[in-house]
Design a protein around this motif. Sequence first.
Motif, mmCIF file in Angstrom:
data_model
loop_
_atom_site.group_PDB
_atom_site.id
_atom_site.type_symbol
_atom_site.label_atom_id
_atom_site.label_comp_id
_atom_site.label_asym_id
_atom_site.label_seq_id
_atom_site.Cartn_x
_atom_site.Cartn_y
_atom_site.Cartn_z
ATOM 1 N N ILE A 46 0.838 -1.204 0.000
ATOM 2 C CA ILE A 46 0.000 0.000 0.000
ATOM 3 C C ILE A 46 0.872 1.254 0.000
ATOM 4 O O ILE A 46 0.656 2.176 -0.789
ATOM 5 C CB ILE A 46 -0.964 -0.007 1.205
ATOM 6 N N LEU A 47 1.868 1.289 0.883
ATOM 7 C CA LEU A 47 2.722 2.471 0.991
ATOM 8 C C LEU A 47 3.504 2.731 -0.297
ATOM 9 O O LEU A 47 3.561 3.865 -0.784
ATOM 10 C CB LEU A 47 3.690 2.318 2.169
ATOM 11 N N GLU A 48 4.100 1.693 -0.858
ATOM 12 C CA GLU A 48 4.907 1.881 -2.065
ATOM 13 C C GLU A 48 4.036 2.211 -3.273
ATOM 14 O O GLU A 48 4.435 2.978 -4.142
ATOM 15 C CB GLU A 48 5.779 0.653 -2.333
ATOM 16 N N HIS A 99 2.299 6.517 -7.153
ATOM 17 C CA HIS A 99 1.287 7.352 -7.790
ATOM 18 C C HIS A 99 1.299 8.790 -7.283
ATOM 19 O O HIS A 99 0.358 9.549 -7.530
ATOM 20 C CB HIS A 99 -0.100 6.730 -7.610
ATOM 21 N N GLY A 100 2.365 9.161 -6.560
ATOM 22 C CA GLY A 100 2.507 10.538 -6.096
ATOM 23 C C GLY A 100 1.560 10.903 -4.966
ATOM 24 O O GLY A 100 1.233 12.070 -4.786
ATOM 25 N N ILE A 101 1.118 9.920 -4.218
ATOM 26 C CA ILE A 101 0.198 10.149 -3.106
ATOM 27 C C ILE A 101 0.982 10.052 -1.803
ATOM 28 O O ILE A 101 1.782 9.132 -1.618
ATOM 29 C CB ILE A 101 -0.938 9.092 -3.116
ATOM 30 N N ASP A 102 0.772 10.993 -0.908
ATOM 31 C CA ASP A 102 1.429 10.967 0.396
ATOM 32 C C ASP A 102 0.929 9.743 1.166
ATOM 33 O O ASP A 102 -0.266 9.656 1.469
ATOM 34 C CB ASP A 102 1.114 12.255 1.152
ATOM 35 N N PRO A 103 1.815 8.794 1.500
ATOM 36 C CA PRO A 103 1.366 7.569 2.162
ATOM 37 C C PRO A 103 0.662 7.824 3.496
ATOM 38 O O PRO A 103 -0.326 7.161 3.810
ATOM 39 C CB PRO A 103 2.655 6.769 2.377
ATOM 40 N N ALA A 104 1.143 8.784 4.280
ATOM 41 C CA ALA A 104 0.518 9.068 5.572
ATOM 42 C C ALA A 104 -0.905 9.595 5.370
ATOM 43 O O ALA A 104 -1.840 9.186 6.073
ATOM 44 C CB ALA A 104 1.358 10.062 6.361
ATOM 45 N N ALA A 105 -1.079 10.495 4.404
ATOM 46 C CA ALA A 105 -2.410 11.036 4.123
ATOM 47 C C ALA A 105 -3.334 9.934 3.613
ATOM 48 O O ALA A 105 -4.512 9.876 3.979
ATOM 49 C CB ALA A 105 -2.322 12.162 3.094
#
Length: 197
Positions: free
Chosen positions: A131-133, A138-144
């Motif tokens: 999920i994180l990678e 896709h340029g999405i902040d993993p924490a958000a």
Amino acid sequence: MFRKVEEAKPDHPEAERALAWIGALYEIDARAEGDIARCGELRRAESTAILADFKTWLWELATLTSISIGKAAAYAIANWDRLTRFVDDARIPLDNNATERAIRGPVVGRKNHYGSKSRSGTQVAATLYTILETAKLHGIDPAAYLAAAITAAGNVTEGVGVGNVVAVRTTRASRTSGAAGSSCLSLEDHHRNVLAA
């Protein structure tokens, strides 16, 4: 290839020629400024000539397998088709540095996962890394993303926000039909939906 030539350079100054050709390939890609179509055009027009000179030089050295520069040349010749596949497909990067960076976290943490002592714990860790990678890719902040996913999951248990959960339809392949599974949303669309919630 670069590492093998770089390792040979202290004993073989002629390795500088190979490094210059490799550098020229990177300069060609840099001129494309991230445009895949332009990169493909430049690679076909300019990289092929550099690669032809490079290969001729490698063949001259490939028989010297008792020295490091000869070993590097023999390696390149033996893997030439794989090493030059980027000319035909501009989506292929010149190196695998991004992949190595992406797997660094799981590889470094691998010894920590030995302590999970359960298959399900290891599967949870693998799912979380995936999920994180994927979010990073896709340029999405993993924490958000995780915060939004947790919020959406909480809403689902309360009966609100059901539309934010990805619907996955899995069809088990029958022994005779060979039907494959399918999903209603791509992972990328799912990420966008969760973040938009």
